[in-house]
Motif scaffolding. Structure first.
Motif, PDB file in Angstrom:
ATOM      1  N   ARG A 333       0.729  -1.152   0.121  1.00 44.06           N
ATOM      2  CA  ARG A 333      -0.177  -0.005  -0.268  1.00 44.06           C
ATOM      3  C   ARG A 333       0.846   1.181   0.048  1.00 44.06           C
ATOM      4  N   GLU A 335       0.574   4.908   1.096  1.00 44.26           N
ATOM      5  CA  GLU A 335      -0.238   5.643   2.033  1.00 44.26           C
ATOM      6  C   GLU A 335      -0.754   7.064   1.297  1.00 44.26           C
TER       7      GLU A 335
ATOM      8  N   LYS B 155      -9.567   7.036  10.041  1.00 40.80           N
ATOM      9  CA  LYS B 155      -9.541   5.823   9.627  1.00 40.80           C
ATOM     10  C   LYS B 155     -10.974   5.245   9.419  1.00 40.80           C
ATOM     11  N   TYR B 157     -12.885   1.310   9.349  1.00 43.08           N
ATOM     12  CA  TYR B 157     -12.613   0.029   9.598  1.00 43.08           C
ATOM     13  C   TYR B 157     -13.530  -0.840   8.724  1.00 43.08           C
TER      14      TYR B 157
ATOM     15  N   GLU C  87      -2.914  -2.771   6.747  1.00 36.55           N
ATOM     16  CA  GLU C  87      -3.088  -2.297   8.279  1.00 36.55           C
ATOM     17  C   GLU C  87      -4.183  -2.788   8.532  1.00 36.55           C
ATOM     18  N   SER C  88      -4.534  -3.459   9.993  1.00 35.58           N
ATOM     19  CA  SER C  88      -5.720  -3.937  10.533  1.00 35.58           C
ATOM     20  C   SER C  88      -5.489  -3.699  11.807  1.00 35.58           C
ATOM     21  N   SER C  89      -6.497  -3.753  12.460  1.00 35.17           N
ATOM     22  CA  SER C  89      -6.707  -3.278  14.005  1.00 35.17           C
ATOM     23  C   SER C  89      -8.182  -4.012  14.428  1.00 35.17           C
TER      24      SER C  89
END
Lengths: 487, 490, 100
Positions: A333, A335, B155, B157, C87-89
């Motif tokens: 990715r 950003e 962000k 999700y 990206e993960s959360s």
């Protein structure tokens, strides 16, 4: 060591069974060969520990008498096949760190049959190219000429180069418009594209779903039969997979071609074919005649439209298939502050020029106002091309054509995308019709570069294709080894 | 404005005359399958983020779709229930666009050749009238995932649990002329879906959502430019959104403005629609047949087999209730609204007075359930017990008034009405001598009133009845009380 | 389809790049435009073919679309699904904020 490299897939298989050497010895010989030929750039990833474990397991099976059809044979895998826990990039920057958690059906079939994996082989990015020059990690070199860096062809250029350079006993490839047959021709080896639906597409990075087919690149026709025996098969996970049993191709190696009819399409003898190729094409016709086949002139009138059709359909499907590379779930990715910007920079930087060109073309031909004129038109002409083949196969059993209009060219010399596309002029029609084709080496041109000849069969007649190709192979007696091959 | 004009529903009386609405609905119904349309992951609601996700749903490289047979059957079944043409060959197309919760970068849908073609349904309006609404098509498609925008300041999700869940999109013709018709249409579609078992119709959980296309025109004119209001998830919101959108459009047109064809969202807090910013970007979906799939084909005999599994559908059922149970068409239309209702009713009314059962169910039971916010399936009063109550009324064991008390007790204790009547000794007193005793008591205690009555004050009769009922604690049979009192006071 | 209608210019390239979510540097737009025109010019040969009575061919496969039974056979693999995520959360994929 070098003795071991002389064995082809079939003879190595027999030697392993006869315990002339072990799979571990053979595999190690190939790792030395990989090292020796590393300048060719064929391998993207080597998995030595994994290979050695597989080879040891194979040796155990030989000992226990439980050897499988490909037991202990070290092969390479084109980077379009997803391999579990082994990096799979499709030669693209956008997938540079992608590590699948799953194994493609075709490679799983190979491992289930005992093959040993050496590593992942370079290709054109997302299999889009005919010279292997679009690979993110750099060019692959054709091992045939020592002094000039020639193209191995593409997109399965790494596979073809490795098999020709004897750094793999055989390799998998994928063919969308010629990506197995053209590099096989350029590298003096055998490349087989099966009937669409023979090999599962599950787990293969998709380029153009209605055309993509996996197939083997090998030293000989028998090796191709041995590999395809394991690679093919119905797969419930692929809705386009054919639910048809494929007969054991090894039973068709020596069936001969007496009484078979071979069609020579008049549209394939056009301007722009190199003289040496014409010479060997004519020789091939004679060899088949001498072996008892009847030679008939045939016509595939829509041949000249195959490339235009292909360069609409393949990019259209690709533009959609490659939409998933968006930097959200996997891949590299870039950003950015907003989602749309993130998409644009990720895809703009992650894809190479040729891939971007094709996505643009594909998006354009599907876009509102142009769909009917381009995409729908191409699908209609595709039917005409398929019907050409259906008609010809009413009259003859096989079609013989050159594999490519020219032999390999120097890397970096073809700058114009269109002239690159013309490389696939003889391979694309059978792809559009979904029919199987095989390219095998029949001679060398004046420069010492291999010449490939293509045989095309009706859908699902891989057995007959193998029988016929074997006859041609025997007559041609192509015993040359590339200068740059491992010694 | 001229207040004296009698406006029909769906008409707006503007400065320049009367406007009418033209409404078309796209209903998205989640198919009640166990697994997704093209993958083996669970289609259930409310799981941990990204747990009902397969590698196919996450659009990993090389993953391929394989279609769910049950979903195909349900689409055909629904199509048959909508009296629609079933297309024996249909095509899956890719609808290409980029969005964070659309992993493939395309939605698999059906564009040119849907599985179900034209049909029609009859809807019931509050005034007892019916009207026919045309169905344009029904097609199968994948749902998208879910983006959560409130978890982080910069962000979003993404949860892919819903990604790939099977939806049927049912598209009406622009035949709807009022918000009320739109509401009735949605209710009817929901009812049909529940009868067929194709969708649970649960609008709160999002298994049923509607996009409304609204335009306005003067009667007899061509259709105006429409706006699409996205993702409405209750009948009430559908009615409100259409009304407010139509009023907005009339206002713009009467001020000499033009309607922009656009996608709008309904703001439930203001009751108004607003333009959707993220959809401003011109879309070009580049539909083309999905090369990972083949045309979906089936034979007439297969369709016939599906047809044989169809349950009795609301319209026919309604007619049968009227004939079999002698109830009014209006009551019947309420009872067939939900399959649950009609199943309950038929159990309760079995061998009983159908009309009385319908009255009790619609007025008393539905009223009580609504008050307690309980669904019929959780009703403390079982259909058998309601039937028993009706029987006790019919055979005179208890009076209608006592029955209401018994019913209230049933709602609390879940006991059978006969047990309650026995425990509390509520049986109606119909014995003449018993009642005569009570009458004598009332007469002796009200001698002057008796005089007045016999002197011509007829109105007092009701007083005596009331007194008798009162000292019987409501148990005296009122018709016998009436009869005996009349004889006594001659 | 006539060749002239299908000739692309830089605004068209911008539009197509936007639809494809591809960031194309200004410096390479002219070359890309030329390439696209060459390719589109090449494929315009198809104009010569009379296809008025020809049905489009989407797949060369002869068989019918296979159907699978409605069983839950997959899922509950959050770790595999998220393994390659940039990206993960908390079990979610994470992307730059989307404004609706």
């Amino acid at each position: 060591m070098s003795d071991l490299l002389k064995f082809d897939l079939l003879s190595a298989s027999i030697a392993l069974k006869n315990k002339e050497f072990s799979s571990l010895e053979l595999t190690n010989a190939y790792f030395e060969a990989i090292e020796q030929t590393s300048a060719l750039g064929a391998y993207l990833e080597i998995v030595k520990d994994h290979s050695i474990n597989m080879a040891k397991a194979s040796d155990k099976n030989f000992k226990n008498g439980t050897a499988r059809p490909l037991e202990g044979l070290p092969i390479g895998v084109k980077d379009m096949f997803c391999t579990k826990d082994i990096k799979t990039t499709a030669s693209s920057k956008i997938l540079e760190n992608f590590c699948p958690t799953y194994e493609s059906t075709v490679t799983q079939n190979l491992w289930d049959d005992g093959a040993v994996m050496l590593g992942k082989l370079s290709c054109d990015e997302f299999a889009m190219g005919s010279s292997n020059e679009t690979a993110a990690r750099g060019n692959v070199i054709n091992p045939w000429l020592k002094n000039i860096k020639m193209s191995p062809g593409g997109s399965s250029g790494g596979s073809a180069s490795a098999v020709a350079a004897r750094s793999a006993l055989a390799a998998t490839g994928t063919d969308t418009g010629g990506s197995i047959r053209q590099p096989a021709a350029f590298c003096g080896i055998t490349g087989l594209k099966p009937t669409y639906g023979r090999c599962s597409r599950w787990g293969i990075v998709a380029f153009s779903s209605s055309l993509d087919q996996a197939g083997p690149l090998t030293r000989t026709v028998s090796d191709a039969a041995l590999m395809l025996n394991s690679m093919a098969g119905h797969d419930k996970k692929d809705s386009t997979s054919a639910n048809l049993e494929m007969p054991d191709l090894m039973n068709y190696l020596d069936k001969g071609i007496k009484g078979k009819k071979i069609g020579i399409p008049k549209e394939y003898t056009q301007d722009g074919i190199s003289d040496d190729i014409v010479t060997f094409y004519e020789k091939s016709i004679n060899w088949l005649k001498e072996s008892g086949a009847e030679i008939l002139p045939v016509s595939l009138p829509h041949t000249k439209y195959a490339l235009p059709v292909y360069y609409i359909i393949a990019p259209a499907e690709a533009s959609s298939n490659l939409a998933r590379y968006d930097g959200v779930r996997y891949g590299k990715r870039n950003e950015a502050a907003s989602l749309d910007e993130m998409y644009e920079v990720t895809r703009g930087n992650g894809f190479g020029e040729e891939v971007k060109r094709r996505i643009m073309i594909g998006t354009y031909v599907l876009s509102s106002g142009y769909y009917d004129a381009y995409y729908l038109k191409a699908q209609k002409v595709r039917r005409l091309i398929k019907e050409d083949f259906d008609n010809v196969f009413e009259e003859v059993d096989y079609i013989l054509t050159p594999s490519t209009p020219t032999t390999s060219f120097e890397l970096g010399k073809k700058q114009d995308p269109l002239s690159m596309y013309l490389n696939d002029i003889f391979t694309v029609p059978a792809s559009l019709a979904g029919m199987p084709g095989i390219s095998l080496p029949v001679g060398l041109d004046k420069l010492g570069l291999p010449i490939g000849i293509q045989l095309i069969a009706n859908s699902f007649d891989e057995p007959g294709l193998i029988s016929t190709a074997r006859v041609l192979e025997r007559s041609a007696e192509f015993n040359f080894i590339a200068d740059g091959a491992a010694k | 404005m001229n207040e004296s004009i009698n406006l029909k529903p769906g008409q707006i009386n503007g400065e320049t005359g009367i406007w009418e609405m033209v409404i078309g609905l796209e209903i998205h119904a989640q198919i009640s399958s166990k697994s997704k349309l093209f993958s083996g992951a669970s289609a259930s609601f409310g799981a941990e983020a990204n747990s009902n996700v397969s590698l196919v749903d996450a659009a990993m490289p090389g993953m391929l779709p394989v279609i769910n047979e049950f979903c195909v059957e349900q689409a055909v079944k629904t199509g048959l229930a909508l009296n629609a043409k079933i297309n024996n060959v249909s095509i899956f197309d890719r609808k290409n666009y980029f969005y964070a919760d659309l992993p493939q970068g395309y939605q698999i849908s059906q564009f040119t050749k849907p599985i179900v073609g034209e049909g029609e349904i009859i809807i019931d309006l509050d005034d007892g009238l019916q009207t026919t609404i045309g169905i344009e098509r029904l097609h199968l498609e994948q749902d998208a995932g879910k983006s959560l925008h409130d978890q982080h300041p910069s962000k979003s999700y993404i949860d892919l649990n819903r990604t790939g869940v099977a939806l049927m999109e049912i598209v009406s013709k622009p035949d709807i002329r009022s918000p009320q018709e739109a509401g009735a249409y949605v209710k009817k579609i929901r009812s049909i879906l529940r009868y067929v078992g194709a969708c649970d119709g649960n609008m709160e959980e999002g298994s049923l959502r509607a996009d409304c296309n609204v335009s306005v025109r003067k009667s007899g004119e061509e259709f105006g430019t429409r706006c699409e209001i996205k993702n409405l998830n209750s009948v009430r919101f559908i009615i409100q959104a259409i009304q407010s959108e139509a009023e907005r459009q009339v206002e713009i047109l009467e001020e000499g403005g033009k309607i922009n064809q656009e996608t709008r969202l309904f703001d439930t807090s203001t009751g108004e629609t607003r333009s959707m910013r993220s959809k401003e970007d011109a879309h070009d979906y580049r539909y083309f047949p999905d090369p990972d799939l083949l045309p979906l084909e089936f034979s007439d005999s297969w369709v016939q087999k599906i047809r044989e599994t169809l349950p009795e559908l609301p319209d026919l059922l309604k007619k049968r209730l009227v004939t079999d149970f002698g109830i009014t068409p209006y009551d019947a239309s309420i009872l067939v609204e939900e399959k649950d209702y009609v199943d309950f009713y038929q159990k309760a009314a079995n061998g009983k007075d159908g009309k009385l059962t319908a009255n009790w169910m619609i007025t008393e039971l539905f009223g009580a359930l609504k008050k307690e916010n309980i669904s019929l399936s959780d009703s403390p009063v079982s259909p058998e017990n309601l039937g028993q109550l009706i029987a006790l009324i019919s055979d005179g064991t208890i009076s209608g008034k006592i029955a209401k008390d018994v019913f209230a007790e049933m709602m609390i204790s879940k006991k059978s009405p006969s047990d309650i009547v026995k425990e509390k000794g509520l049986e109606q007193v119909s014995d003449d001598t018993e009642i005569l005793k009570l009458i004598d008591k009332v007469i002796s205690e009200n001698e002057d009133k008796v005089k007045d009555y016999l002197g011509g004050k007829d109105r007092l009769f009701g007083f005596f009845v009331g007194q008798v009922m009162k000292i019987s604690q409501g148990k005296a049979n009122p018709s016998i009380v009436n009869k005996l009192l009349k004889e006594k006071l001659k | 389809m006539s060749k002239k209608e299908s000739i692309v210019d830089i605004p068209t390239v911008n539009k197509i790049a936007r639809l494809s979510r591809l960031n194309i540097p200004e410096a390479s737009k002219q070359n890309l435009t030329n390439d696209l025109n060459n390719i589109l010019g090449f494929v315009a040969q198809l104009d010569e073919v009379n296809t008025s009575d020809v049905k489009p061919l989407a797949s060369v496969t002869g068989h019918k679309l296979p159907l699978r039974s409605d069983k839950v056979t997959d899922g509950n693999i959050e770790d595999l699904v998220l393994k390659n995520a940039p990206e993960s959360s908390g079990g979610f994929f994470v992307v730059p904020k989307v404004i609706e």
